[in-house]
Structure formats: C-alpha cells, structure tokens
Write an enzyme that holds these catalytic residues in place. Structure first.
Site, PDB file in Angstrom:
ATOM      1  N   TYR A 139       0.809  -1.139   0.015  1.00  0.00           N
ATOM      2  CA  TYR A 139       0.239   0.143  -0.121  1.00  0.00           C
ATOM      3  C   TYR A 139       0.892   1.208   0.101  1.00  0.00           C
ATOM      4  O   TYR A 139       0.333   2.414  -0.514  1.00  0.00           O
ATOM      5  CB  TYR A 139      -0.852   0.081   1.324  1.00  0.00           C
ATOM      6  CG  TYR A 139      -2.364  -0.614   0.980  1.00  0.00           C
ATOM      7  CD1 TYR A 139      -2.488  -1.924   0.773  1.00  0.00           C
ATOM      8  CD2 TYR A 139      -3.359   0.140   1.351  1.00  0.00           C
ATOM      9  CE1 TYR A 139      -3.579  -2.564   0.749  1.00  0.00           C
ATOM     10  CE2 TYR A 139      -4.535  -0.446   1.206  1.00  0.00           C
ATOM     11  CZ  TYR A 139      -4.755  -1.927   0.826  1.00  0.00           C
ATOM     12  OH  TYR A 139      -5.870  -2.478   0.874  1.00  0.00           O
ATOM     13  N   LYS A 190       2.989 -15.557   2.769  1.00  0.00           N
ATOM     14  CA  LYS A 190       3.099 -16.207   1.392  1.00  0.00           C
ATOM     15  C   LYS A 190       4.569 -16.390   1.498  1.00  0.00           C
ATOM     16  O   LYS A 190       5.267 -16.139   0.498  1.00  0.00           O
ATOM     17  CB  LYS A 190       2.570 -15.409   0.280  1.00  0.00           C
ATOM     18  CG  LYS A 190       2.487 -16.036  -1.406  1.00  0.00           C
ATOM     19  CD  LYS A 190       1.550 -17.196  -1.247  1.00  0.00           C
ATOM     20  CE  LYS A 190       1.496 -18.029  -2.344  1.00  0.00           C
ATOM     21  NZ  LYS A 190       0.646 -18.900  -2.630  1.00  0.00           N
ATOM     22  N   ASP A 223      -3.214 -18.302   0.540  1.00  0.00           N
ATOM     23  CA  ASP A 223      -4.335 -19.028  -0.194  1.00  0.00           C
ATOM     24  C   ASP A 223      -5.006 -20.083   0.625  1.00  0.00           C
ATOM     25  O   ASP A 223      -6.130 -20.156   0.665  1.00  0.00           O
ATOM     26  CB  ASP A 223      -3.704 -19.529  -1.416  1.00  0.00           C
ATOM     27  CG  ASP A 223      -2.518 -20.451  -1.110  1.00  0.00           C
ATOM     28  OD1 ASP A 223      -1.748 -20.244  -0.097  1.00  0.00           O
ATOM     29  OD2 ASP A 223      -1.719 -20.901  -2.170  1.00  0.00           O
ATOM     30  N   ASP A 247      -6.489  -6.819   4.244  1.00  0.00           N
ATOM     31  CA  ASP A 247      -7.815  -6.421   3.277  1.00  0.00           C
ATOM     32  C   ASP A 247      -8.507  -7.289   2.981  1.00  0.00           C
ATOM     33  O   ASP A 247      -9.767  -7.189   3.047  1.00  0.00           O
ATOM     34  CB  ASP A 247      -7.008  -5.328   2.459  1.00  0.00           C
ATOM     35  CG  ASP A 247      -8.037  -4.666   1.444  1.00  0.00           C
ATOM     36  OD1 ASP A 247      -9.117  -4.000   2.070  1.00  0.00           O
ATOM     37  OD2 ASP A 247      -8.026  -4.617   0.286  1.00  0.00           O
ATOM     38  N   ASP A 251     -12.431  -8.949   4.433  1.00  0.00           N
ATOM     39  CA  ASP A 251     -13.917  -8.716   3.647  1.00  0.00           C
ATOM     40  C   ASP A 251     -14.405 -10.266   3.543  1.00  0.00           C
ATOM     41  O   ASP A 251     -15.687 -10.574   3.683  1.00  0.00           O
ATOM     42  CB  ASP A 251     -13.645  -8.345   2.379  1.00  0.00           C
ATOM     43  CG  ASP A 251     -13.658  -6.741   2.097  1.00  0.00           C
ATOM     44  OD1 ASP A 251     -13.631  -5.840   3.192  1.00  0.00           O
ATOM     45  OD2 ASP A 251     -14.456  -6.257   0.834  1.00  0.00           O
TER      46      ASP A 251
HETATM   47  C1  IPM Z   1     -10.539  -1.182   3.925  1.00  0.00           C
HETATM   48  C2  IPM Z   1     -10.735  -0.443   2.448  1.00  0.00           C
HETATM   49  C3  IPM Z   1      -9.445   0.555   2.207  1.00  0.00           C
HETATM   50  C4  IPM Z   1      -8.222  -0.552   2.060  1.00  0.00           C
HETATM   51  C5  IPM Z   1      -9.655   1.192   0.972  1.00  0.00           C
HETATM   52  C6  IPM Z   1     -10.895   2.059   1.004  1.00  0.00           C
HETATM   53  C7  IPM Z   1      -8.566   2.127   0.655  1.00  0.00           C
HETATM   54  O1  IPM Z   1     -10.940  -1.432   1.490  1.00  0.00           O
HETATM   55  O2  IPM Z   1     -10.308  -0.381   4.819  1.00  0.00           O
HETATM   56  O3  IPM Z   1     -10.208  -2.322   3.961  1.00  0.00           O
HETATM   57  O4  IPM Z   1      -7.705  -1.059   1.240  1.00  0.00           O
HETATM   58  O5  IPM Z   1      -7.661  -0.851   3.063  1.00  0.00           O
HETATM   59 MG    MG Z   2     -10.932  -3.313   2.274  1.00  0.00          MG
END
Ligand code: IPM
Ligand code: MG
Length: 357
Positions: A139, A190, A223, A247, A251
C-alpha cells in the site's frame, strides 16, 4: 465532571453522511463527546481538490478519537494516476496518524447465524480478530508507471513486523480462554514465494519466542488461509497478517457475520488518537435511499468507547443494544430475511438501538 472528549467525525461519501448522522444520534444519547465534522475523500476533493487537507489531518491528530464513515464513489473513479482519489484521504490519515494496527473483530451475532451465505453449523462459535498491519507493505511502497509497465513495491522492516506482532500476541493474551492456552495466533503470509513474507515469518517467530512463549502460534499461507476461513472459521482466534492480505481476508471474514454491513474496526498507533470505522465502503448504489445499515458504525462507536475513550461499560451497552434489536427481528435489507424478521431503514434501526440502550 470530566470535560467532554473531542471527536473528529469524518462522514465522507455515499452512505457515509447518513450513517454519520445515525452515529451522532447515538453519541448524543450516550453523552460526553463534543463532535466536530470535517470533509474527507470525495467530499474533500470537491471542496478543496484533495482527499485530505493538512487542516483536517491536524484536527484529527488533535482530537481524542476519530470516527470515519466511508469514502469513495463512481464520481471520483479514475485510472488517471495524476487525479486525486477519495481513498487517498483514508490512506493519508492512516499514515499521517501512525495507525499501524488495524483490529477487525468477527463475531456473528446469534440472531444472524442464518443470514450468512455459509451454513449455520460452519459459522457457529466463530469469534475471531483480524490484526492487519496498516501502514506498510504494498500500500505504501514505491509505485509508478513507465510506458507500458507499472509497478507497486512491497517492503517490510523487522521493526514494522515486530510492533504489529506484539499487538496480535497481546490481543490473544487477553481473549477468553487465553489462560488455558485457548487463544492462538495464526500468522498469515506467502513465505513460499515472497521475501517480505519470509522476513515476516522469521520475525513473528522471534517475537513469539522472546516475549510470548505461552501463546500458541501457527503459520498459514494466505491462499490456504482463505480456504480455511470459510471451511472452519470457528478454529481461528487471532489472525495476524500484512496490509494487503488483511484487506482481502477481512472482507471474506465479514461474510461470516451475514453482511459486510456488520463489521467494525479500530486503527491504532503508538500514541495519539485512534481511528474507528466500519469496514464496509460508501455503497453509492444505496446512498440517499434511507436503507443503509448503521450497525457496523454503531459497533465502531463501541470500539471507540472501549479502545479510544476508556468507557468500557458504555461500549458493552452499545454492543448489547445492537444484539437486542437483531434478536427482536429488525433487519436492514443487506441482512437477508428469515422467519419473524422485519425490514427497516436506517432511521428506524437507529431509533430501535437508542431505545435498547
Ligand atoms: C479497507 C478499505 C481500504 C483499504 C480502501 C478504501 C483504501 O478497503 O479499509 O479495507 O484497502 O484498506
Ligand atoms: Mg478493504
């Protein structure tokens, strides 16, 4: 009486202002905070041409805590590397405030066990914490374009890995069941391919051996971790991982709770205020329709009360109020139906949580 805590509220874009208003209603009911709003993301690009101004960064640094709702939307989507992007506001805050540790707890509420696309018997008993490194890795590495070639570099230092590893081990040490060796750390990397991952693994091993010998540690390749997370989520306690893997995995883990609309987060640094935000995005498709789910923001307020303002009892009250309204059958449309549930919008959900407090 102690003076009010100063809260910087960054509503941002899309559904951000709607759930921000819900958070204000909750905070006014709880009392003890003075709220000042600032633009971030697309809203700041429109007003100032940049996703985060120096003034807003300074105001956040000087606050006692920062609550951010959401940034981004199609209006500002671009592949032009020179154009400002809403996400730069969030990334600039994380870096500018030194918020290297991102905590994302995943604990499906009993009332939502059937709202997940995964079977109830898979997710029952899930209670995990993703500890994501937030200010390093790909990042924030060098990036750029050269003709038809683009690159994003990933780098980590031993010091960056050590400090996030300590956060994960300390979190494991205070989890229920920790005394009985019941809270392990799963470090995800990884290391079969990436040099940064080999440094990561070696450093996590060293921190464990030198400082946290009593806490079980295992390593998983990312993975494999993605697969295990849906096949046996209840076996995880603390997942420790780097920025990009965290990240993606967070999710994925969010869906164990039924909706991305349920997941809160805390971003903490060494000293200075923390930043608290729901994990979901700005949901531009539902913005303005009054159906945004405010619960991840309420749970982020609870994390702020606990980690940022030392108001532990109030944090618990907010979390119990959220559970109560879910048990009563209230659902925003992102949480799929079931028997005896009633679909409500943001306002009604907010009112119900305030009553349940
Ligand atoms: C998160 C989001 C952010 C990230 C984006 C909006 C930059 O997806 O906080 O998980 O990738 O960290
Ligand atoms: Mg995110």
């Amino acid at each position: 009486m102690a003076s009010d805590a100063r809260l910087a509220l960054l509503p941002g874009d899309g559904i951000g202002p709607e759930i921000g208003a819900a958070a204000v209603a909750l905070l006014e009911r709880l009392g003890g905070v003075e709220i000042v709003e600032h633009p971030i993301g697309g809203a700041s690009i429109d007003a100032h041409g940049t996703a985060l101004t120096d003034e807003v960064l300074d105001a956040c640094r000087e606050a006692d805590a920062v609550l951010l709702c959401a940034v981004g939307g199609p209006k500002w989507d671009t592949t032009d590397p020179g154009a400002p992007r809403p996400e730069q506001g969030l990334l600039g805050l994380r870096k500018g405030m030194g918020l290297f540790a991102n905590l994302r707890p995943v604990r499906p509420s009993d009332a939502l066990l059937d709202a997940s696309p995964l079977k109830r018997d898979r997710i029952e008993g899930t209670d995990l914490l993703v500890v994501r490194e937030l200010t390093g890795g790909i990042y924030f590495g060098d990036s750029g374009r050269d003709g038809d070639r683009a690159h994003d570099d990933c780098a980590y230092t031993v010091e960056e890995v050590e400090r996030i590893a300590r956060v994960a081990f300390n979190a494991a040490a205070t989890r229920p069941g920790a005394d009985a060796g019941g809270a392990k750390v799963t470090s995800v990397d990884k290391a079969n391919v990436l040099e940064t991952s080999r440094l990561w693994r070696e450093t996590v091993e060293a921190v464990a051996a030198d400082e946290f010998g009593e806490i079980p540690l295992e390593h998983l390749l990312v993975d494999n971790a993605a697969m295990q997370l849906v096949s046996r989520p209840a076996d995880f306690d603390v997942i420790l991982t780097e920025n990009l893997f965290g990240d993606i995995l967070s999710d994925e883990a969010a869906m164990l709770t039924g909706s991305l609309g349920m997941l809160p987060s805390a971003s903490l640094g060494g000293e200075g205020p923390g930043l608290f935000e729901p994990v979901h995005g700005s949901a531009p498709d539902v913005a303005g329709t009054g159906i945004a789910n405010p619960l991840a923001t309420f749970l982020s307020v609870a994390m702020m009360l606990r980690y940022g303002l030392e108001r532990h009892a109030d944090a618990g009250r907010v979390e119990r109020a959220v559970d109560t309204v879910l048990e009563a059958g209230l659902r925003t449309p992102d949480l799929t139906g079931g028997d005896g549930v009633r679909e409500v919008g943001t306002d009604e959900m907010t009112k119900a949580v305030l009553e349940a407090l």
